[in-house]
Design a protein around this motif. Structure first.
Motif, PDB file in Angstrom:
ATOM      1  N   VAL A   1       0.915  12.268   0.091  1.00 35.83           N
ATOM      2  CA  VAL A   1       0.103  13.593  -0.536  1.00 35.83           C
ATOM      3  C   VAL A   1       0.818  14.226  -0.783  1.00 35.83           C
ATOM      4  CG1 VAL A   1       0.966  15.277   1.379  1.00 35.83           C
ATOM      5  CG2 VAL A   1       1.091  13.044   2.507  1.00 35.83           C
TER       6      VAL A   1
ATOM      7  N   HIS B   1      -8.851  11.405  -1.394  1.00 36.17           N
ATOM      8  CA  HIS B   1      -9.808  12.740  -0.718  1.00 36.17           C
ATOM      9  C   HIS B   1      -9.290  13.864  -0.609  1.00 36.17           C
ATOM     10  CE1 HIS B   1     -13.450  10.112   1.458  1.00 36.17           C
ATOM     11  NE2 HIS B   1     -12.079   9.516   1.262  1.00 36.17           N
TER      12      HIS B   1
ATOM     13  N   PHE C   1       4.376   7.964   0.866  1.00 35.93           N
ATOM     14  CA  PHE C   1       4.997   6.673   2.623  1.00 35.93           C
ATOM     15  C   PHE C   1       4.496   5.390   2.037  1.00 35.93           C
ATOM     16  CE2 PHE C   1       5.445  10.300   4.301  1.00 35.93           C
ATOM     17  CZ  PHE C   1       5.200  11.257   3.925  1.00 35.93           C
TER      18      PHE C   1
ATOM     19  N   GLU D   1      -8.082   5.091  -1.401  1.00 39.21           N
ATOM     20  CA  GLU D   1      -8.685   6.248  -0.404  1.00 39.21           C
ATOM     21  C   GLU D   1      -7.832   7.319  -1.461  1.00 39.21           C
ATOM     22  OE1 GLU D   1      -8.209   7.579   3.334  1.00 39.21           O
ATOM     23  OE2 GLU D   1      -8.540   5.595   3.771  1.00 39.21           O
TER      24      GLU D   1
ATOM     25  N   ILE E   1      -4.913  13.684  -0.320  1.00 38.44           N
ATOM     26  CA  ILE E   1      -4.749  12.375   0.472  1.00 38.44           C
ATOM     27  C   ILE E   1      -4.869  11.060   0.079  1.00 38.44           C
ATOM     28  CG2 ILE E   1      -3.563  11.761   2.079  1.00 38.44           C
ATOM     29  CD1 ILE E   1      -3.754  14.408   3.589  1.00 38.44           C
TER      30      ILE E   1
ATOM     31  N   LYS F   1      -4.413   6.811  -1.023  1.00 37.19           N
ATOM     32  CA  LYS F   1      -3.894   5.297  -0.992  1.00 37.19           C
ATOM     33  C   LYS F   1      -4.232   4.575  -1.521  1.00 37.19           C
ATOM     34  CE  LYS F   1      -4.875   5.250   4.299  1.00 37.19           C
ATOM     35  NZ  LYS F   1      -4.885   5.322   5.100  1.00 37.19           N
TER      36      LYS F   1
ATOM     37  N   LEU G   1       1.123   5.730   0.769  1.00 39.88           N
ATOM     38  CA  LEU G   1      -0.317   6.548   0.887  1.00 39.88           C
ATOM     39  C   LEU G   1       0.473   7.649  -0.370  1.00 39.88           C
ATOM     40  CD1 LEU G   1      -1.439   7.298   4.091  1.00 39.88           C
ATOM     41  CD2 LEU G   1      -0.686   8.864   2.902  1.00 39.88           C
TER      42      LEU G   1
ATOM     43  N   MET H   1       0.886  -1.280   0.279  1.00 39.25           N
ATOM     44  CA  MET H   1       0.144   0.070   0.135  1.00 39.25           C
ATOM     45  C   MET H   1       1.145   1.249   0.204  1.00 39.25           C
ATOM     46  SD  MET H   1      -2.069   2.900   2.116  1.00 39.25           S
ATOM     47  CE  MET H   1      -2.348   2.239   3.536  1.00 39.25           C
TER      48      MET H   1
END
Lengths: 95, 95
Positions: B5, B39, B91, B37, B53, B55, B3, B1
Motif C-alpha cells: 500500500v 490499482h 504486508f 494486482e 495498492i 499485489k 501486498l 505474495m
C-alpha cells in the motif's frame, strides 16, 4: 468496490490467540454474498502488527458485514488483544 | 505474495495531472509477469489522498518492478506532485 485496511497492533505474545479468534471470522466473512476478498496479513518490519485487508462490493455489503453475528461476536475479543485502537482506512478504486 | 500500500498526499488541484502520469504506469505494471494486482485508489474522507495498492508474486517480482522503465520514468514525476513523501506499507498474507 470498497477496499478496507484495518491495522491492529497486538500486545506482545498474543498472535496465536488472535489467529484462533480471527480464523472463524475470516472464513464466515469470505462466505458473505457482498464480500470479494477478506484476508489477514502481517506487516513487514512491524512486529506484532497485522491487518485485515478486505474488499466489499459496496457500502451496503460492508454495513451488513458489521451487523453479522460472526463480526459482532469476535471483533471485541480481537480488539481486547490489541495494544492500541485499530486504524481503519477505506479506499475506492479509481483505476 | 506481497501486498503493498503506497499512500500519496497530493498537492491541491494536482489529481488530473497525477492520473495522466499514473495511467501508463498502471497499465504497464499490470502486464508484468510477477504482478497479481495493481490499482489506484482514493482514500475515503481524505481529500487529495490516493494509494497504489499492489499485489506481487514475491519480493523478486517487486524488485524487478522497481527497476522497470515505466516505474523509473514515472515515479519521480508522481512524487513531484505530492505534498509530502509517500508512505509505503508492505504486508504478507497469513490467512
Amino acid at each position: 468496490m470498497i477496499l478496507l485496511v484495518v491495522k491492529l497492533k497486538l500486545q506482545a505474545g498474543k498472535k496465536d490467540e488472535f489467529f484462533n479468534i480471527a480464523k472463524p471470522l475470516i472464513e464466515a466473512s469470505q462466505k458473505e454474498a457482498g464480500n470479494i476478498e477478506y484476508h489477514l496479513y502481517e506487516e513487514s518490519n512491524e512486529p506484532d502488527t497485522v491487518a485485515f485487508i478486505e474488499k466489499w462490493k459496496d457500502q451496503a455489503a460492508l454495513d451488513y458485514h458489521e451487523k453479522t453475528e460472526h463480526f459482532i461476536n469476535n471483533i471485541n475479543k480481537l480488539v481486547a488483544l490489541c495494544a492500541k485502537p485499530p486504524i481503519k482506512n477505506s479506499f475506492n478504486m479509481l483505476q
